[in-house]
Scaffold this active site. Structure first.
Site, PDB file in Angstrom:
ATOM      1  N   ASP A   8     -27.591   5.786  -6.001  1.00 24.63           N
ATOM      2  CA  ASP A   8     -27.498   5.552  -7.739  1.00 24.63           C
ATOM      3  C   ASP A   8     -26.725   7.616  -7.720  1.00 24.63           C
ATOM      4  OD1 ASP A   8     -27.691   5.868  -9.864  1.00 24.63           O
ATOM      5  OD2 ASP A   8     -30.013   6.896  -9.524  1.00 24.63           O
ATOM      6  N   ASP A  10     -27.628  10.328 -10.555  1.00 24.30           N
ATOM      7  CA  ASP A  10     -28.170  11.162 -11.291  1.00 24.30           C
ATOM      8  C   ASP A  10     -29.775  10.754 -10.559  1.00 24.30           C
ATOM      9  OD1 ASP A  10     -26.128  12.136 -13.135  1.00 24.30           O
ATOM     10  OD2 ASP A  10     -26.886  10.300 -14.049  1.00 24.30           O
ATOM     11  N   ASP A 177     -33.462   7.128  -7.406  1.00 21.11           N
ATOM     12  CA  ASP A 177     -34.866   8.169  -7.562  1.00 21.11           C
ATOM     13  C   ASP A 177     -35.421   6.999  -9.046  1.00 21.11           C
ATOM     14  OD1 ASP A 177     -33.898   9.871 -10.500  1.00 21.11           O
ATOM     15  OD2 ASP A 177     -32.236   8.093  -9.509  1.00 21.11           O
TER      16      ASP A 177
END
Length: 222
Positions: A8, A10, A177
């Site tokens: 991923d 961000d 995240d």
């Protein structure tokens, strides 16, 4: 054995709040007419103007720019949806790396591991930000929500990454995240790894195969 890693962007490659809090603060001031309007608009995307932090349940953390626009449009009657999305995508953002990315990605590449990025941001923004940090060349594939494969938590964009990397899903590790990242990886049949450089805590990400403080710990974990 892990033959490919899909990151991923961000909250994973970049620290989420350090990257997006300044951007969101500037956007709120730009779009609103007064302090009350700014607070109402920031509230609808789960952002606190006083602390400069996103709430853990912010609906935009793992969403797409389209999702953010849809949340804000009821408070922006003078804006057209397409124009608002374009305005957000055109605003500059300064990515804050979660670790020394060039060294990490060089090390992983030296181990023969293929690397990709799948983000719910736009592909163009991802390429621009990774290029600004001089790390785009490390990735064999960069896919955004607008690349034609859908968005997380659907498995399709991750499976597209695996195809581009020439590997099976079972040989891929999805690192992210948010639950969107973990659920997408699980749906694609990949191993999953959570990192704590986003908004979600270790308890939320415990559904992943493992959770690390940040991606700098990835080589030892592998």
């Amino acid at each position: 054995m892990t033959q490919a890693i899909i990151f991923d962007k961000d909250g994973t490659l970049f620290s989420f709040n350090k990257t997006w809090a300044p951007w969101c603060t500037a956007l709120m001031r730009d779009l609103t007419r007064d302090e009350g309007h700014a607070r109402a608009l920031s509230g609808c995307v789960g952002f606190d103007l006083d602390t400069g932090l996103y709430a853990t349940n912010s609906p935009v953390i793992a969403g797409t720019p389209d999702d953010s626009a849809d949340l804000m449009l009821p408070l922006l009657p003078d804006w057209d949806r397409t124009e608002l999305i374009a305005h957000m995508l055109s605003r500059p953002v300064t990515p804050a790396p979660a670790t020394e990315l060039n060294a990490l990605l060089t090390l992983l590449g030296a181990r023969g591991i293929k690397l990709a990025v799948m983000t719910n941001d736009s592909e163009g923004a991802a390429r621009e930000q990774l290029t600004a940090l001089d790390v785009a060349h490390h990735f064999d594939a960069i896919i955004g929500y607008d690349s034609g494969h859908g968005a997380k938590p659907d498995a399709a964009p991750l499976l597209a990454c695996a195809t581009m990397l020439g590997t099976s899903a079972a040989q891929c590790l999805m690192v992210g995240d948010s639950l969107h990242d973990i659920h997408a990886g699980q749906a694609a049949g990949m191993r999953t790894l959570g990192v704590l450089t986003g908004i979600a805590g270790a308890e939320i990400l415990s559904v992943a195969d493992s959770v690390l403080p940040d991606i700098s710990h990835l080589p030892d974990w592998l």
